[in-house]
Design an enzyme around this catalytic site. Structure first.
Site, PDB file in Angstrom:
ATOM      1  N   ASP A 135      -2.717   5.357   0.863  1.00  0.00           N
ATOM      2  CA  ASP A 135      -3.907   6.190   0.645  1.00  0.00           C
ATOM      3  C   ASP A 135      -4.205   6.416  -0.839  1.00  0.00           C
ATOM      4  OD1 ASP A 135      -1.742   7.875   0.134  1.00  0.00           O
ATOM      5  OD2 ASP A 135      -2.889   9.656   0.717  1.00  0.00           O
TER       6      ASP A 135
ATOM      7  N   ASP B 113       0.932   8.178  -1.114  1.00  0.00           N
ATOM      8  CA  ASP B 113       2.059   8.756  -0.378  1.00  0.00           C
ATOM      9  C   ASP B 113       2.023   8.443   1.116  1.00  0.00           C
ATOM     10  OD1 ASP B 113      -0.057  10.445   0.105  1.00  0.00           O
ATOM     11  OD2 ASP B 113       0.964  12.291  -0.518  1.00  0.00           O
ATOM     12  N   ARG B 114       0.868   8.044   1.638  1.00  0.00           N
ATOM     13  CA  ARG B 114       0.808   7.727   3.075  1.00  0.00           C
ATOM     14  C   ARG B 114       0.988   6.231   3.311  1.00  0.00           C
ATOM     15  NH1 ARG B 114      -3.602  11.451   6.189  1.00  0.00           N
ATOM     16  NH2 ARG B 114      -2.844  13.434   5.386  1.00  0.00           N
TER      17      ARG B 114
ATOM     18  N   ASP C  96      -3.507   8.554  -3.166  1.00  0.00           N
ATOM     19  CA  ASP C  96      -2.446   8.855  -4.136  1.00  0.00           C
ATOM     20  C   ASP C  96      -1.127   8.172  -3.802  1.00  0.00           C
ATOM     21  OD1 ASP C  96      -2.195  10.490  -1.882  1.00  0.00           O
ATOM     22  OD2 ASP C  96      -1.100  12.024  -2.992  1.00  0.00           O
TER      23      ASP C  96
ATOM     24  N   SER D  24      -5.655  13.227  -2.477  1.00  0.00           N
ATOM     25  CA  SER D  24      -5.003  12.386  -1.489  1.00  0.00           C
ATOM     26  C   SER D  24      -5.940  11.374  -0.850  1.00  0.00           C
ATOM     27  CB  SER D  24      -4.326  13.269  -0.438  1.00  0.00           C
ATOM     28  OG  SER D  24      -3.519  12.495   0.413  1.00  0.00           O
ATOM     29  N   HIS D  25      -6.122  11.475   0.471  1.00  0.00           N
ATOM     30  CA  HIS D  25      -6.898  10.479   1.195  1.00  0.00           C
ATOM     31  C   HIS D  25      -8.374  10.865   1.294  1.00  0.00           C
ATOM     32  CE1 HIS D  25      -5.206  13.648   3.576  1.00  0.00           C
ATOM     33  NE2 HIS D  25      -6.250  13.556   4.368  1.00  0.00           N
TER      34      HIS D  25
ATOM     35  N   LYS E  15       6.351  12.102   0.222  1.00  0.00           N
ATOM     36  CA  LYS E  15       6.283  10.943   1.100  1.00  0.00           C
ATOM     37  C   LYS E  15       5.890   9.740   0.241  1.00  0.00           C
ATOM     38  CE  LYS E  15       1.838  12.713   2.728  1.00  0.00           C
ATOM     39  NZ  LYS E  15       1.692  14.135   3.086  1.00  0.00           N
TER      40      LYS E  15
HETATM   41  C1  G1P Z   1      -2.716  16.909   6.624  1.00  0.00           C
HETATM   42  C2  G1P Z   1      -1.657  16.387   7.558  1.00  0.00           C
HETATM   43  C3  G1P Z   1      -0.294  16.866   7.126  1.00  0.00           C
HETATM   44  C4  G1P Z   1      -0.049  16.466   5.672  1.00  0.00           C
HETATM   45  C5  G1P Z   1      -1.195  16.944   4.795  1.00  0.00           C
HETATM   46  C6  G1P Z   1      -1.069  16.434   3.382  1.00  0.00           C
HETATM   47  O1  G1P Z   1      -2.728  18.301   6.642  1.00  0.00           O
HETATM   48  O2  G1P Z   1      -1.905  16.766   8.892  1.00  0.00           O
HETATM   49  O3  G1P Z   1       0.685  16.310   7.965  1.00  0.00           O
HETATM   50  O4  G1P Z   1       1.147  17.024   5.212  1.00  0.00           O
HETATM   51  O5  G1P Z   1      -2.438  16.476   5.319  1.00  0.00           O
HETATM   52  O6  G1P Z   1      -1.098  15.036   3.330  1.00  0.00           O
HETATM   53  P1  G1P Z   1      -3.752  19.163   7.547  1.00  0.00           P
HETATM   54  O7  G1P Z   1      -5.140  18.738   7.174  1.00  0.00           O
HETATM   55  O8  G1P Z   1      -3.435  18.827   8.963  1.00  0.00           O
HETATM   56  O9  G1P Z   1      -3.436  20.595   7.204  1.00  0.00           O
HETATM   57 ZN    ZN Z   2      -1.882  11.276   0.020  1.00  0.00          ZN
END
Ligand code: G1P
Ligand code: ZN
Length: 546
Positions: free
Chosen positions: A280, A284-285, A282, A116-117, A379
Site C-alpha cells: 500500500d 506496511d500492507r 506506505d 497509508s492506503h 507491519k
Molecule cells: C484499519 C484496519 C486496521 C489497521 C488500520 C491501520 O483500521 O481495519 O486493521 O490497523 O486500518 O492500517 P480501521 O479503519 O478499521 O479502524
Molecule cells: Zn499502510
C-alpha cells in the site's frame, strides 16, 4: 533564531487514543495545522533533560505535501532542541523502513508522514504519526498525552531557516540540529538480508520461480526494485508501478481485490507467475495471490506462522503469535499445534508492540492485510512477500498447494469483511449503541438457527503492562464457533465506516473449493438482521467486500 507561532488548540479532529492524524491535504496544509500536531507531540514526549541527545527519524510515503511537511517537521524539531534528525532521501521512508531506522540508530522516535492506503494528491489525504523508540506506533499512554497537549498547546517553536536539501545524501545543519539525509532503502535491505536466505531466493528465481510485485506508485517501489530485482535477480519489470508518485498515479494505493483488481486478473491466468503481490501507500500492507488463488490475510498469517521456520530468522521456531480480534481464528489453530501462545488484541498495530518487545510473540497480523514479525514494530509488506517467497522456494510447492495443504491439515476459517462506507455518523453510532445494548441479552438465545454462546463489547487487558482498552468492537460468538464482529473504522476520513466481520470454521475438506460469500451466506444475512442494518443505514449492500 527560534520564532514562536501562536498555536491553535484544540486541534480539530484530534481524538484521544489515535496514534496520529489523518485528514484531507487541504486541512493539513492550512495555517499551522501540521505544526500544532508536531509541537503537541514534542510537548508530550520531551524528556526531563530535553531533546539534546536525541535523534528523530523523519520520512514519509512521498505523497503530495510530503516534502513541505518534512521541512516543517525539521524546523520545529530543531527549535525544540533535537540533537539530530535522520531524514530519508527525497523525504522517503516506508513505514516499516522508518521503524527499522529508528531501531537501528537508537533514535528517540520518529515522525512518519503518510495516510497509508488512502488516496493522495491535492484532493487526497495526508497523515502523520509518532513512533516511539521501539520503532512502533506510540502506545495509548503516549497518544493520550499527545491529545492532552493538543488541548492546551499555546505556542509553536520553529526556526526561520531555508529549506533543507532533502535530495542530497549527507549532513547539514539546521540551527543547532544536525540533519542527516540517508538512503531510505539501505538499512532496510540489510535487515531483510539478515532475516532471509537471499542466496536461496536468488537460486530459486534463477531456477524459474516467478514473481510480480505491484508497488502501486507508492513507497515500496524503491525497496522492491532494490530487493527483488537487484538483490534477488528477478528480471526487470518484476516490479510494476515502482516509481512513487505524489498522487499514486491517481489510483487508490490500497492492495485489495478492488484496487488491485488488475493483479488479481493477471494471477488468475493459466500462465500467471508463481506469486503476485502488492503493497500500500506506505508499504506496511500486503496482498498475496498465488496462481489461481487469492490468499486472505487471515489465512496468510496462519500459513506464514505454520511455515516460518523455513526462513533463517525463524528457524528455531516462534515464541507466540497475535492477531487482532476481528482477524479470523485461523492462526489460533496453528499456534495450538505449535504449542505456542496466541494473543487476541484490539484492532491496530500498536497493540502488538508490548508483546513483541516482551518477546512473547514473533509473528502477528490483522485481517486488513497487515502481517509482521519482531524484526520491526510495524507491519511490513515487502517482508511478507519475502517470507512467502522463502516458503514457496523451500517447499517447492505452488501457493495453491501450500494453501490447500494447510486447510486440509488445520481446517478452514471461511471469513469475510463487509464495509459500509460513508455512513451518516450519527446513524452509525446509533446502530452500534442499539446493538451494544442488545448484546447482554443474546447469550443463550439463537438467531438464524444458530445458538449464541456469548456476545460482548471486546475489552483488552494488555498482558505486559496491564493497561485496559475498552469498546474495541461488538462480537457475537456462536456455539459452533462462528462469529460476527461489528466495529466502526477509526481511520476513515469521510462520514463513518461500519465494518462487519463474519467467520465460520469448517473442518472437513468437503467445502474447500466453495466460494467464501456462498459459504457464509446465512451468517451474512444474520449479521444484517441482528444489527438492523437496513433500518439504521438504509443500505441494502456493503460497499466493499473483502
Ligand atoms: C484499519 C484496519 C486496521 C489497521 C488500520 C491501520 O483500521 O481495519 O486493521 O490497523 O486500518 O492500517 P480501521 O479503519 O478499521 O479502524
Ligand atoms: Zn499502510
Amino acid at each position: 533564531m527560534t520564532i514562536k507561532h501562536i498555536a491553535t488548540s484544540p486541534i480539530p479532529g484530534m481524538k484521544p487514543g489515535t496514534s496520529g492524524l489523518r485528514k484531507k491535504v487541504i486541512e493539513f496544509a492550512a495555517g499551522n495545522y501540521l505544526a500544532n500536531f508536531v509541537q503537541s507531540v514534542f510537548n508530550a514526549v520531551r524528556p526531563p533533560q530535553g531533546f539534546g541527545g536525541c535523534t528523530l527519524v523523519v520520512g514519509g510515503d512521498g505523497r503530495y505535501f510530503n516534502a513541505e511537511a518534512i521541512q516543517t517537521v525539521i524546523r520545529i524539531a530543531a527549535a525544540n532542541g533535537f540533537g539530530r534528525a535522520l531524514v530519508g532521501q527525497d523525504g522517503i521512508l516506508s513505514t516499516p523502513a522508518a521503524s527499522c531506522v529508528i531501531r537501528k540508530h537508537n533514535a528517540f522516535g520518529g515522525l512518519i508522514l503518510s495516510a497509508s492506503h488512502n488516496p493522495g494528491g491535492p484532493d487526497g489525504d495526508f497523515g502523520i504519526k509518532f513512533n516511539a523508540a521501539n520503532g512502533g506506533p506510540a502506545p495509548e499512554k503516549i497518544t493520550d498525552a499527545i491529545h492532552a497537549e493538543s488541548m492546551r498547546i499555546d505556542e509553536i517553536l520553529t526556526l526561520n531557516t531555508p529549506a533543507v536539501d532533502i535530495g542530497r545524501i549527507g549532513s547539514q545543519r539546521v540551527g543547532e540540529m544536525l540533519v542527516e539525509v540517508i538512503d531510505p532503502v539501505a538499512d532496510y535491505v540489510e535487515l531483510m538480508r539478515n532475516l532471509f536466505d537471499f542466496n536461496a531466493l536468488r537460486a530459486a528465481i534463477a531456477g524459474g520461480l516467478r514473481l510480480t510485485f505491484d508497488a502501486m506508485h507508492a513507497v515500496t517501489g524503491p525497496y522492491a526494485h532494490a530487493i527483488f530485482e537487484c538483490e534477488l535477480g528477478a528480471p526487470a519489470g518484476t516490479v510494476k508501478n515502482g516509481t512513487p508518485l505524489p498522487d499514486f498515479g491517481g489510483h487508490h494505493p490500497d492492495p485489495n481485490l478492488v484496487h488491485a483488481k488488475h493483479l488479481l486478473d493477471l494471477m488468475m491466468a493459466p500462465d500467471a507467475p508463481d506469486l503476485g503481490a502488492a503493497s500500500d501507500g506506505d508499504g506496511d500492507r500486503n496482498l498475496i495471490i498465488g496462481r489461481g488463488i487469492f490468499i486472505p490475510p487471515s489465512d496468510s498469517l496462519a500459513m506464514l506462522a505454520a511455515n516460518a521456520h523455513l526462513a533463517p530468522a525463524y528457524r528455531n521456531g516462534i515464541a507466540g503469535v497475535a492477531r487482532s480480534m476481528p482477524t479470523s481464528a485461523a492462526v489460533d489453530r496453528v499456534a495450538a499445534r505449535l504449542e505456542v501462545p496466541c494473543f487476541e488484541t484490539p484492532t491496530g498495530w500498536k497493540f502488538f508492540g508490548n508483546l513483541l518487545d516482551a518477546g512473547r510473540i514473533t509473528l502477528c497480523g490483522e485481517e486488513s492485510a497487515g502481517t509482521g514479525s519482531n524484526h520491526v514494530r510495524e507491519k511490513d509488506g515487502v517482508w511478507a512477500v519475502l517470507l512467502w517467497l522463502s516458503i514457496i522456494a523451500a517447499r517447492r510447492q505452488s501457493v495453491a498447494e501450500i494453501a490447500r495443504g494447510h486447510w486440509a491439515a488445520y481446517g478452514r476459517n471461511y471469513y469475510t469483511r463487509h464495509d459500509y462506507e460513508g455512513l451518516d455518523t450519527a446513524a452509525a453510532q446509533a446502530l452500534m449503541k442499539t446493538l451494544g445494548e442488545l448484546l447482554p441479552r443474546l447469550a443463550g438465545t439463537s438467531v438464524g438457527g444458530r445458538g449464541i454462546a456469548m456476545a460482548d463489547d471486546f475489552s483488552y487487558t494488555d498482558p505486559v503492562d496491564g493497561s485496559v482498552s475498552q469498546n474495541q468492537g461488538l462480537r457475537v460468538i456462536f456455539e459452533d464457533g462462528a462469529r460476527i464482529v461489528y466495529r466502526l473504522s477509526g481511520t476513515g476520513t469521510t462520514g463513518a465506516t461500519l465494518r462487519v466481520y463474519i467467520e465460520r470454521y469448517e473442518a472437513g475438506p468437503a467445502l474447500l473449493a466453495q466460494d467464501t460469500q456462498a459459504a457464509l451466506a446465512d451468517l451474512i444475512a444474520t449479521s444484517r438482521d441482528l444489527a438492523r442494518l437496513n433500518e439504521f443505514t438504509g443500505r441494502e449492500h456493503p460497499d466493499v467486500i473483502t
